[in-house]
Design a protein around this motif. Structure first.
Motif, PDB file in Angstrom:
ATOM      1  N   ARG A 144      39.417  -4.450  -1.066  1.00  0.00           N
ATOM      2  CA  ARG A 144      38.873  -3.102  -1.269  1.00  0.00           C
ATOM      3  C   ARG A 144      39.587  -2.412  -2.420  1.00  0.00           C
ATOM      4  O   ARG A 144      40.693  -2.792  -2.802  1.00  0.00           O
ATOM      5  CB  ARG A 144      39.018  -2.266   0.002  1.00  0.00           C
ATOM      6  CG  ARG A 144      40.462  -2.060   0.454  1.00  0.00           C
ATOM      7  CD  ARG A 144      40.552  -1.285   1.745  1.00  0.00           C
ATOM      8  NE  ARG A 144      39.895  -1.973   2.834  1.00  0.00           N
ATOM      9  CZ  ARG A 144      40.471  -2.917   3.576  1.00  0.00           C
ATOM     10  NH1 ARG A 144      41.729  -3.283   3.332  1.00  0.00           N
ATOM     11  NH2 ARG A 144      39.821  -3.500   4.557  1.00  0.00           N
ATOM     12  N   GLY A 145      38.923  -1.397  -2.969  1.00  0.00           N
ATOM     13  CA  GLY A 145      39.530  -0.569  -3.999  1.00  0.00           C
ATOM     14  C   GLY A 145      40.519   0.411  -3.404  1.00  0.00           C
ATOM     15  O   GLY A 145      40.686   0.502  -2.179  1.00  0.00           O
ATOM     16  N   ALA A 146      41.184   1.161  -4.291  1.00  0.00           N
ATOM     17  CA  ALA A 146      42.183   2.119  -3.810  1.00  0.00           C
ATOM     18  C   ALA A 146      42.344   3.246  -4.828  1.00  0.00           C
ATOM     19  O   ALA A 146      42.149   3.046  -6.039  1.00  0.00           O
ATOM     20  CB  ALA A 146      43.528   1.437  -3.591  1.00  0.00           C
ATOM     21  N   THR A 147      42.686   4.407  -4.315  1.00  0.00           N
ATOM     22  CA  THR A 147      42.935   5.590  -5.133  1.00  0.00           C
ATOM     23  C   THR A 147      44.297   6.159  -4.762  1.00  0.00           C
ATOM     24  O   THR A 147      44.626   6.293  -3.585  1.00  0.00           O
ATOM     25  CB  THR A 147      41.848   6.655  -4.913  1.00  0.00           C
ATOM     26  OG1 THR A 147      40.573   6.106  -5.315  1.00  0.00           O
ATOM     27  CG2 THR A 147      42.123   7.907  -5.716  1.00  0.00           C
ATOM     28  N   LEU A 148      45.090   6.459  -5.777  1.00  0.00           N
ATOM     29  CA  LEU A 148      46.422   7.027  -5.604  1.00  0.00           C
ATOM     30  C   LEU A 148      46.352   8.523  -5.895  1.00  0.00           C
ATOM     31  O   LEU A 148      45.788   8.937  -6.916  1.00  0.00           O
ATOM     32  CB  LEU A 148      47.391   6.338  -6.563  1.00  0.00           C
ATOM     33  CG  LEU A 148      48.837   6.848  -6.604  1.00  0.00           C
ATOM     34  CD1 LEU A 148      49.557   6.520  -5.294  1.00  0.00           C
ATOM     35  CD2 LEU A 148      49.578   6.224  -7.794  1.00  0.00           C
ATOM     36  N   LEU A 149      46.930   9.330  -5.025  1.00  0.00           N
ATOM     37  CA  LEU A 149      46.968  10.779  -5.223  1.00  0.00           C
ATOM     38  C   LEU A 149      48.356  11.187  -5.682  1.00  0.00           C
ATOM     39  O   LEU A 149      49.358  10.907  -4.999  1.00  0.00           O
ATOM     40  CB  LEU A 149      46.612  11.507  -3.930  1.00  0.00           C
ATOM     41  CG  LEU A 149      45.279  11.149  -3.284  1.00  0.00           C
ATOM     42  CD1 LEU A 149      45.084  11.941  -1.988  1.00  0.00           C
ATOM     43  CD2 LEU A 149      44.130  11.416  -4.249  1.00  0.00           C
ATOM     44  N   VAL A 150      48.431  11.841  -6.829  1.00  0.00           N
ATOM     45  CA  VAL A 150      49.690  12.394  -7.339  1.00  0.00           C
ATOM     46  C   VAL A 150      49.412  13.835  -7.719  1.00  0.00           C
ATOM     47  O   VAL A 150      48.583  14.113  -8.593  1.00  0.00           O
ATOM     48  CB  VAL A 150      50.218  11.619  -8.556  1.00  0.00           C
ATOM     49  CG1 VAL A 150      51.499  12.257  -9.082  1.00  0.00           C
ATOM     50  CG2 VAL A 150      50.456  10.154  -8.195  1.00  0.00           C
ATOM     51  N   ASP A 151      50.115  14.761  -7.056  1.00  0.00           N
ATOM     52  CA  ASP A 151      49.792  16.182  -7.173  1.00  0.00           C
ATOM     53  C   ASP A 151      48.306  16.306  -6.809  1.00  0.00           C
ATOM     54  O   ASP A 151      47.902  15.822  -5.772  1.00  0.00           O
ATOM     55  CB  ASP A 151      50.134  16.715  -8.562  1.00  0.00           C
ATOM     56  CG  ASP A 151      51.635  16.580  -8.870  1.00  0.00           C
ATOM     57  OD1 ASP A 151      52.440  16.575  -7.912  1.00  0.00           O
ATOM     58  OD2 ASP A 151      51.990  16.452 -10.057  1.00  0.00           O
ATOM     59  N   ASP A 152      47.475  16.897  -7.662  1.00  0.00           N
ATOM     60  CA  ASP A 152      46.044  16.943  -7.329  1.00  0.00           C
ATOM     61  C   ASP A 152      45.225  16.048  -8.262  1.00  0.00           C
ATOM     62  O   ASP A 152      44.025  16.248  -8.435  1.00  0.00           O
ATOM     63  CB  ASP A 152      45.514  18.378  -7.340  1.00  0.00           C
ATOM     64  CG  ASP A 152      45.853  19.139  -8.615  1.00  0.00           C
ATOM     65  OD1 ASP A 152      46.587  18.581  -9.464  1.00  0.00           O
ATOM     66  OD2 ASP A 152      45.392  20.284  -8.772  1.00  0.00           O
ATOM     67  N   TRP A 153      45.885  15.031  -8.805  1.00  0.00           N
ATOM     68  CA  TRP A 153      45.199  14.033  -9.625  1.00  0.00           C
ATOM     69  C   TRP A 153      44.828  12.830  -8.761  1.00  0.00           C
ATOM     70  O   TRP A 153      45.651  12.305  -8.026  1.00  0.00           O
ATOM     71  CB  TRP A 153      46.099  13.574 -10.774  1.00  0.00           C
ATOM     72  CG  TRP A 153      46.208  14.568 -11.881  1.00  0.00           C
ATOM     73  CD1 TRP A 153      47.011  15.670 -11.916  1.00  0.00           C
ATOM     74  CD2 TRP A 153      45.487  14.543 -13.115  1.00  0.00           C
ATOM     75  NE1 TRP A 153      46.831  16.349 -13.098  1.00  0.00           N
ATOM     76  CE2 TRP A 153      45.910  15.678 -13.852  1.00  0.00           C
ATOM     77  CE3 TRP A 153      44.538  13.681 -13.666  1.00  0.00           C
ATOM     78  CZ2 TRP A 153      45.391  15.963 -15.125  1.00  0.00           C
ATOM     79  CZ3 TRP A 153      44.026  13.966 -14.926  1.00  0.00           C
ATOM     80  CH2 TRP A 153      44.461  15.096 -15.641  1.00  0.00           C
ATOM     81  N   ARG A 154      43.592  12.390  -8.891  1.00  0.00           N
ATOM     82  CA  ARG A 154      43.109  11.182  -8.225  1.00  0.00           C
ATOM     83  C   ARG A 154      43.109  10.054  -9.253  1.00  0.00           C
ATOM     84  O   ARG A 154      42.441  10.148 -10.301  1.00  0.00           O
ATOM     85  CB  ARG A 154      41.699  11.382  -7.658  1.00  0.00           C
ATOM     86  CG  ARG A 154      41.638  12.407  -6.532  1.00  0.00           C
ATOM     87  CD  ARG A 154      40.219  12.577  -6.002  1.00  0.00           C
ATOM     88  NE  ARG A 154      39.736  11.376  -5.354  1.00  0.00           N
ATOM     89  CZ  ARG A 154      39.965  11.064  -4.066  1.00  0.00           C
ATOM     90  NH1 ARG A 154      40.686  11.882  -3.305  1.00  0.00           N
ATOM     91  NH2 ARG A 154      39.471   9.954  -3.541  1.00  0.00           N
ATOM     92  N   LEU A 155      43.856   9.006  -8.970  1.00  0.00           N
ATOM     93  CA  LEU A 155      44.068   7.918  -9.918  1.00  0.00           C
ATOM     94  C   LEU A 155      43.595   6.612  -9.301  1.00  0.00           C
ATOM     95  O   LEU A 155      44.209   6.093  -8.361  1.00  0.00           O
ATOM     96  CB  LEU A 155      45.555   7.839 -10.295  1.00  0.00           C
ATOM     97  CG  LEU A 155      46.142   9.142 -10.862  1.00  0.00           C
ATOM     98  CD1 LEU A 155      47.651   9.040 -10.967  1.00  0.00           C
ATOM     99  CD2 LEU A 155      45.518   9.472 -12.222  1.00  0.00           C
ATOM    100  N   GLY A 156      42.479   6.078  -9.793  1.00  0.00           N
ATOM    101  CA  GLY A 156      41.989   4.801  -9.321  1.00  0.00           C
ATOM    102  C   GLY A 156      42.915   3.684  -9.770  1.00  0.00           C
ATOM    103  O   GLY A 156      43.560   3.772 -10.820  1.00  0.00           O
ATOM    104  N   LEU A 157      42.979   2.611  -8.984  1.00  0.00           N
ATOM    105  CA  LEU A 157      43.874   1.497  -9.267  1.00  0.00           C
ATOM    106  C   LEU A 157      43.078   0.243  -9.589  1.00  0.00           C
ATOM    107  O   LEU A 157      42.137  -0.125  -8.868  1.00  0.00           O
ATOM    108  CB  LEU A 157      44.795   1.237  -8.072  1.00  0.00           C
ATOM    109  CG  LEU A 157      45.700   2.399  -7.673  1.00  0.00           C
ATOM    110  CD1 LEU A 157      46.544   2.010  -6.460  1.00  0.00           C
ATOM    111  CD2 LEU A 157      46.592   2.837  -8.822  1.00  0.00           C
ATOM    112  N   GLY A 158      43.466  -0.423 -10.665  1.00  0.00           N
ATOM    113  CA  GLY A 158      42.927  -1.729 -11.030  1.00  0.00           C
ATOM    114  C   GLY A 158      44.072  -2.582 -11.532  1.00  0.00           C
ATOM    115  O   GLY A 158      45.153  -2.078 -11.832  1.00  0.00           O
ATOM    116  N   ILE A 159      43.844  -3.884 -11.644  1.00  0.00           N
ATOM    117  CA  ILE A 159      44.845  -4.792 -12.184  1.00  0.00           C
ATOM    118  C   ILE A 159      44.153  -5.744 -13.156  1.00  0.00           C
ATOM    119  O   ILE A 159      43.301  -6.536 -12.747  1.00  0.00           O
ATOM    120  CB  ILE A 159      45.566  -5.595 -11.084  1.00  0.00           C
ATOM    121  CG1 ILE A 159      46.295  -4.660 -10.108  1.00  0.00           C
ATOM    122  CG2 ILE A 159      46.547  -6.589 -11.696  1.00  0.00           C
ATOM    123  CD1 ILE A 159      46.913  -5.381  -8.915  1.00  0.00           C
ATOM    124  N   CYS A 160      44.480  -5.649 -14.416  1.00  0.00           N
ATOM    125  CA  CYS A 160      44.080  -6.587 -15.466  1.00  0.00           C
ATOM    126  C   CYS A 160      42.588  -6.923 -15.399  1.00  0.00           C
ATOM    127  O   CYS A 160      41.757  -6.111 -15.791  1.00  0.00           O
ATOM    128  CB  CYS A 160      44.963  -7.836 -15.404  1.00  0.00           C
ATOM    129  SG  CYS A 160      44.954  -8.792 -16.942  1.00  0.00           S
TER     130      CYS A 160
END
Length: 283
Positions: A144-160
């Protein structure tokens, strides 16, 4: 669409040369990069794919015990070799995203991104879904995909290799991502594709892209740097050389994100059945 962040976010991306199989030493190196990024004001630092064991398939195949990190059922990683990195994240108030080989309780082995949060806790944030070439002989695909939350920024995660698929970046955007973090391992000779894919993912989805890459090494596992931060129109805010280790720092600006999404409204204009149904014409 997800509300825009209230404040800018300073990020750092790294191109560096880890030592194959030296997980403890590479964790110390990652801690040093984190200290430097924090000193430059970064709240998030991204290091390359498989940085902790190094992207070196012969070593990964020969020494899984030494190169892998064990994860608990809820994704936590408790390994004393990561203590310097935990300390650096705590000291700098920084979130660190970096590559690791992870062994899960069900025996799956994945190429993963770890997230080290400002408290020093380490978790498996994302398992690579699109495996490339011989990776399939050593690793299992993520589920599955994933999203990282830092402060109020939503950051999608991918690898290469994930970033080579437009659907992967779009899934992050559909989840409300303002940015897309991609630890990677691009080999010498791939500079054209390396520079095209991640700029395209930024413009496709009007989101920031933070691309980290390994550098150096010996053929056939020699990597070509080019770490970068792309703005939501796909323009590089920071760009590393093809050789040499480097830390690049850039600010993600919600005002620029808003202006781009106002001018280029692909996310809201996209049809729910884009391109379907199709007609076939005979010439």
């Amino acid at each position: 669409m997800t509300p825009l962040p209230a404040r800018p976010l300073t990020v750092a991306t790294v191109q560096a040369q880890p030592v194959p199989g030296d997980l403890a030493g590479n964790a110390v190196a990652a801690a040093r990069w984190t200290d430097r990024a924090a000193a430059a004001g970064a709240r998030v630092v991204v290091l390359p794919e498989l940085f902790l064991p190094a992207y070196h398939p012969p070593t990964l195949a020969a020494d899984p015990t030494g190169t892998d990190l064990a994860a608990t059922a809820d994704g936590a990683v408790h390994d004393p070799r990561l203590d310097p990195l935990r300390q650096a994240a705590r000291g700098g108030g920084t979130t660190v995203v970096l590559g690791a080989a992870v062994r899960h309780p069900d025996a799956r082995r994945t190429i993963s991104s770890l997230a080290v949060d400002p408290s020093g806790a380490v978790r498996v944030a994302y398992d690579k879904q699109q495996l490339w070439g011989g990776e399939r002989d050593l690793f299992d695909a993520g589920r599955r995909g994933a999203t990282l939350l830092v402060d109020d920024w939503r950051l999608g995660l991918g690898i290469c290799y994930d970033g080579c698929f437009p659907e992967h970046g779009r899934a992050a955007a559909d989840d409300g991502a303002h940015g897309y973090l991609c630890p990677s391992g691009y080999l010498a000779g791939s500079a054209h594709r390396r520079d095209l894919y991640y700029a395209a993912r930024a413009l496709d989805n009007t989101m920031y892209v933070v691309f980290a890459n390994a550098v150096g090494g010996a053929d056939p596992w020699r990597f070509n740097g080019g770490a970068a931060v792309y703005d939501p129109e796909g323009r590089p805010l920071a760009r590393g050389a093809d050789t040499g280790e480097e830390l690049l720092v850039a600010e993600l600006d919600p005002a620029a994100l808003a202006a781009t999404r106002s001018a280029h409204s692909m996310l809201t204009d996209r049809l729910p059945d884009q391109g379907l149904p199709r007609s076939v014409l005979r010439g």
